[in-house]
Design a protein around this motif. Structure first.
Motif, short mmCIF file in Angstrom:
data_model
loop_
_atom_site.label_atom_id
_atom_site.label_comp_id
_atom_site.label_asym_id
_atom_site.label_seq_id
_atom_site.Cartn_x
_atom_site.Cartn_y
_atom_site.Cartn_z
N UNK A 310 5.93 -7.26 3.01
CA UNK A 310 5.61 -8.39 1.62
C UNK A 310 7.18 -9.16 1.07
N UNK A 311 8.24 -9.21 1.74
CA UNK A 311 9.25 -9.87 1.20
C UNK A 311 9.12 -11.27 2.04
N UNK A 312 8.95 -11.26 3.63
CA UNK A 312 8.30 -12.77 3.57
C UNK A 312 7.03 -13.10 3.36
N UNK A 313 6.24 -12.46 2.72
CA UNK A 313 4.97 -12.55 2.31
C UNK A 313 5.15 -13.77 0.51
N UNK A 314 6.28 -12.75 0.33
CA UNK A 314 6.33 -13.82 -1.45
C UNK A 314 7.31 -14.50 -0.86
N UNK A 315 8.48 -14.68 -0.51
CA UNK A 315 9.20 -15.78 -0.42
C UNK A 315 9.36 -16.23 0.90
N UNK A 316 8.29 -16.62 1.74
CA UNK A 316 9.11 -17.61 2.68
C UNK A 316 10.21 -17.01 3.81
N UNK A 351 4.69 -13.07 12.24
CA UNK A 351 4.17 -14.16 11.36
C UNK A 351 2.78 -12.91 10.34
N UNK A 352 2.95 -13.60 9.77
CA UNK A 352 2.75 -12.79 7.70
C UNK A 352 0.77 -13.56 7.89
N UNK A 353 -0.45 -12.93 8.16
CA UNK A 353 -1.35 -13.22 8.06
C UNK A 353 -1.80 -14.51 6.55
N UNK A 354 -2.32 -15.00 6.25
CA UNK A 354 -2.93 -15.26 5.47
C UNK A 354 -3.53 -14.09 4.37
N UNK A 355 -3.48 -13.66 3.07
CA UNK A 355 -4.20 -12.59 2.92
C UNK A 355 -5.70 -12.94 2.82
N UNK A 356 -7.09 -11.80 3.37
CA UNK A 356 -8.14 -12.59 3.97
C UNK A 356 -9.40 -12.27 2.28
N UNK A 357 -8.87 -12.12 1.29
CA UNK A 357 -9.27 -12.09 0.21
C UNK A 357 -9.71 -13.64 -1.14
N UNK A 379 -4.04 -6.75 -6.88
CA UNK A 379 -3.88 -4.97 -7.11
C UNK A 379 -3.97 -4.66 -5.32
N UNK A 380 -4.77 -5.33 -5.17
CA UNK A 380 -5.19 -4.92 -3.70
C UNK A 380 -4.59 -5.94 -2.73
N UNK A 381 -4.02 -6.97 -3.03
CA UNK A 381 -2.70 -7.75 -1.99
C UNK A 381 -1.83 -6.64 -2.26
N UNK A 382 -1.01 -5.75 -3.08
CA UNK A 382 0.09 -5.26 -3.40
C UNK A 382 -0.30 -4.50 -2.23
N UNK A 383 -1.45 -3.15 -1.88
CA UNK A 383 -1.33 -2.59 -1.52
C UNK A 383 -1.99 -3.07 0.06
N UNK A 384 -2.23 -4.35 0.21
CA UNK A 384 -3.05 -4.89 1.78
C UNK A 384 -1.11 -5.72 2.20
N UNK A 385 0.33 -5.57 1.46
CA UNK A 385 1.34 -6.00 1.20
C UNK A 385 2.19 -4.65 2.05
N UNK A 386 1.82 -3.49 0.67
CA UNK A 386 1.99 -2.37 1.68
C UNK A 386 2.43 -1.58 2.78
N UNK A 387 0.84 -2.00 2.92
CA UNK A 387 0.16 -1.49 4.71
C UNK A 387 1.04 -2.15 5.53
N UNK A 388 1.88 -3.39 5.13
CA UNK A 388 2.39 -4.06 5.85
C UNK A 388 1.44 -5.75 6.73
N UNK A 389 0.27 -5.68 5.65
CA UNK A 389 -0.55 -6.76 5.90
C UNK A 389 -1.40 -6.40 7.78
#
Length: 404
Positions: A310-316, A351-357, A379-389
């Motif tokens: 989540x940290x990498x996805x948000x900040x790079x 490697x952080x994948x692109x959010x699929x939706x 909401x779905x993105x938060x759930x996706x990140x919580x589950x480590x993408x």
């Protein structure tokens, strides 16, 4: 005459090619500058610097004739950069300074190596070497280089008045090669002339200061600059230099500290605009520094370990590493050092994948366009990140249907 081992250079096809192009009767080309110093000290060598008796016009003519890409930005002072197979080779014609005012110099080209060496600033900067490995040392620079003695050629104050940038160049050379204590007479000269730095362009100041800040001895050198009033005439009166001392505790991470991260560490937030203007920083550098200073106050670093994705996805990755380094340098506790080293390595290799939706996926479920689409995706993105993408697109679509 002293010989040095230049087998690596003498076998380099790019270097040999340039030497052959510049070869003429009664003309000579030699290695000079940082590449030669680093070769002698067995340090890594990046770009190659050459000095030649050929005029800039003749050098340019030969390079262009052989279809070599050139950069002519320094040609008025005799410097041309040749790009050979993506390798940078800087070629400068021997010269002497006819007139100087502390900022600019009027030059005259020469074929005399001793005259050229006399106008150079430091003894270690006047060493030269030909393709046979013959070392030319007109000012005992080899001895000074090996002893770590940064010594002006001639009178220090006079040389500084010719070009005020030599104050910063001294400290930059000291950060790279200095071992001996700085001569007390030099200290007095720096104190006397430090205010002249303000006359220099921000580009020239920035170029030297960046190299000093990212050097391995930045803490010691910047403190010397502060003692001599040099630092105060560059950017700030009150800095957090003590934090740089902690770099010695984390040598394995030192290469991760770039200029922007180090500057963010030592400056005060209230001084940002003044420093940005003084150093003429790029927009990328300014934004990174502002982000480090802003987010380091607002991020709970304890939460990073629990969800690094989540940290990498948000900040790079780049900002994530910079923020960890910033936090570590403030409080380099022993057990924290090992933990942060692992985190930095994890970030680099993750490697952080692109959010699929996307919004169209929400619309397909029959929801009208509007602010609600963004909220549902979040909401779905938060759930996706919580589950480590880890969830795939089909899993995210399934989760999305829970909101329909």
């Amino acid at each position: 005459m002293k010989k040095i081992n230049i087998k690596k250079w003498s076998k380099d096809k790019n270097i040999k090619y340039i030497f052959n192009l510049l070869k003429s009767d009664n003309e000579e080309t030699r290695f000079i500058g940082g590449c030669l110093r680093n070769l002698i000290l067995k340090k890594s060598v990046d770009d190659i610097d050459l000095a030649t008796t050929l005029t800039p016009k003749e050098v340019l003519k030969r390079l262009v004739k052989n279809k070599i890409k050139v950069v002519k930005s320094g040609i008025s002072h005799g410097t041309i950069i040749a790009i050979v197979n993506k390798k940078k080779i800087e070629i400068t014609t021997l010269r002497e300074d006819i007139k100087t005012d502390g900022r600019h110099a009027k030059v005259k080209f020469t074929k005399d190596w001793i005259i050229d060496s006399n106008r150079r600033d430091f003894t270690i900067n006047a060493l030269s070497c030909n393709l046979n490995g013959d070392l030319f040392d007109y000012h005992d620079g080899l001895k000074d280089l090996k002893e770590g003695n940064i010594k002006f050629i001639g009178d220090a104050e006079k040389r500084i008045k010719e070009d005020f940038l030599r104050i910063l160049r001294f400290f930059r050379f000291y950060s790279l090669y200095g071992k001996k204590k700085i001569d007390s007479s030099y200290i007095e000269v720096f104190k006397k002339t430090s205010s002249k730095i303000k006359k220099l362009s921000s580009e020239r100041i920035s170029s030297e200061f960046k190299k000093i800040l990212v050097s391995n001895n930045s803490y010691e050198v910047l403190n010397l600059m502060k003692t001599t009033n040099v630092l105060n005439n560059i950017i700030f009166d009150n800095s957090n230099l003590k934090k740089l001392k902690n770099l010695k505790l984390i040598p394995s991470l030192n290469k991760e500290f770039d200029f922007s991260t180090l500057l963010a560490i030592i400056i005060k937030e209230k001084s940002l605009l003044k420093i940005f203007k003084k150093l003429n920083l790029s927009n990328i550098e300014k934004q990174k520094i502002k982000n480090i200073i802003f987010y380091q106050k607002r991020i709970n670093f304890k939460e990073i370990e629990s969800n690094i994705y989540k940290f990498i996805f948000i900040h790079g990755k780049d900002l994530c590493i910079a923020l960890l380094l910033y936090d570590l340098i403030k409080y380099p506790i022993k057990n924290k050092i090992k933990k942060y080293i692992n985190l930095v390595n994890l970030i680099k290799n993750t490697r952080i994948p692109k959010f699929p939706l996307a919004g169209k996926d929400v619309i397909k479920l029959g929801l009208k366009t509007g602010p609600s689409i963004g909220k549902i995706l979040k909401f779905v993105e938060e759930w996706w990140l919580k589950n480590k993408t880890q969830p795939k697109r089909k899993d995210c679509l399934k989760k999305l249907k829970e909101f329909s």
